[in-house]
Design a protein around this motif. Structure first.
Motif, PDB file in Angstrom:
ATOM      1  N   LYS A 138      20.635 -21.780  -5.559  1.00 44.61           N
ATOM      2  CA  LYS A 138      20.548 -22.298  -6.936  1.00 44.61           C
ATOM      3  C   LYS A 138      20.870 -21.187  -7.936  1.00 44.61           C
ATOM      4  N   LYS A 139      20.367 -19.987  -7.669  1.00 42.16           N
ATOM      5  CA  LYS A 139      20.639 -18.852  -8.547  1.00 42.16           C
ATOM      6  C   LYS A 139      22.133 -18.531  -8.568  1.00 42.16           C
ATOM      7  N   ALA A 140      22.783 -18.561  -7.391  1.00 45.15           N
ATOM      8  CA  ALA A 140      24.219 -18.293  -7.315  1.00 45.15           C
ATOM      9  C   ALA A 140      25.008 -19.340  -8.088  1.00 45.15           C
ATOM     10  N   ILE A 141      24.595 -20.599  -7.969  1.00 44.11           N
ATOM     11  CA  ILE A 141      25.265 -21.686  -8.693  1.00 44.11           C
ATOM     12  C   ILE A 141      25.084 -21.505 -10.196  1.00 44.11           C
ATOM     13  N   ASP A 142      23.869 -21.140 -10.620  1.00 42.93           N
ATOM     14  CA  ASP A 142      23.612 -20.928 -12.053  1.00 42.93           C
ATOM     15  C   ASP A 142      24.443 -19.770 -12.606  1.00 42.93           C
ATOM     16  N   LYS A 143      24.533 -18.679 -11.849  1.00 41.07           N
ATOM     17  CA  LYS A 143      25.332 -17.528 -12.300  1.00 41.07           C
ATOM     18  C   LYS A 143      26.819 -17.886 -12.356  1.00 41.07           C
ATOM     19  N   SER A 144      27.268 -18.718 -11.435  1.00 42.58           N
ATOM     20  CA  SER A 144      28.662 -19.167 -11.448  1.00 42.58           C
ATOM     21  C   SER A 144      28.931 -20.016 -12.689  1.00 42.58           C
TER      22      SER A 144
END
Length: 195
Positions: A138-144
């Motif tokens: 989820k964090k990776a998706i948010d940063k993307s």
């Protein structure tokens, strides 16, 4: 048309995923696997080298009657701890040095695929299909989505890609929700399923 769309929804998302991301270039664990034995041997060599120097010095002191035999025995055992530490430090340094070019290639590829408005955030609807919330993905998706992928650890990004692909692989066309596929395709600006 609706029946055909529903039937091919997962297949179209998988096709889009594979077209958008080269998973082989993002498989950090597989790409760094060959460096592990070499770096371990390097660390082991350092440990043996340092231990050999200490042992030779203690043995020379024993032969010259500077060090008693029981002192020599204790010293031989005590030297194992610092030599192990030298070996561990040498192993980590060589591991990082050998992995650096691989990390650089992966980072360049991530920058290339994420630079135009982000990429993996477009697959965010797949997160609904996970049984528990996956915080790193989820964090990776948010940063993307925010365009701040450089604030993310490389391993988190590659693990997020692997997690998203696992979600796609775990479901077949019958159990894959059409709403999820439609949301992914909307994120890409593709409102119609390919036949």
């Amino acid at each position: 048309m609706a029946g055909k769309s529903k039937k091919n929804s997962r297949r179209e998302v998988v096709r889009l995923f594979e077209k958008s991301l080269d998973r082989d270039k993002l498989n950090y664990k597989k790409l760094t696997q060959p460096t592990k034995p070499k770096s371990m041997l390097f660390g082991l060599g350092i440990a043996f080298g340092v231990y050999g120097i200490g042992f030779a010095t203690a043995y020379a002191a024993l032969n010259n009657n500077i060090l008693p035999i029981d002192g020599f025995a204790k010293l031989v055992w005590i030297m194992m701890l610092p030599t192990t530490m030298f070996g561990l430090v040498g192993w980590q340094l060589s591991k990082n040095r050998m992995e650096q070019p691989i990390r650089q290639e992966i980072l360049e590829y991530i920058t290339e695929i994420e630079e135009k408005g982000g990429l993996i955030w477009k697959f965010a609807p797949l997160m609904e299909m996970l049984p528990v919330e996956d915080i790193p993905t989820k964090k990776a998706i948010d940063k993307s989505r925010e365009g701040k992928i450089d604030e993310l650890a490389l391993e988190d990004y590659t693990d997020a890609v692997a997690c998203l692909y696992k979600v796609l692989s775990d479901f077949d066309n019958r159990t894959f929700p059409t709403s999820v596929a439609e949301s992914v395709l909307e994120n890409f600006g593709k409102l119609e399923f390919a036949s």
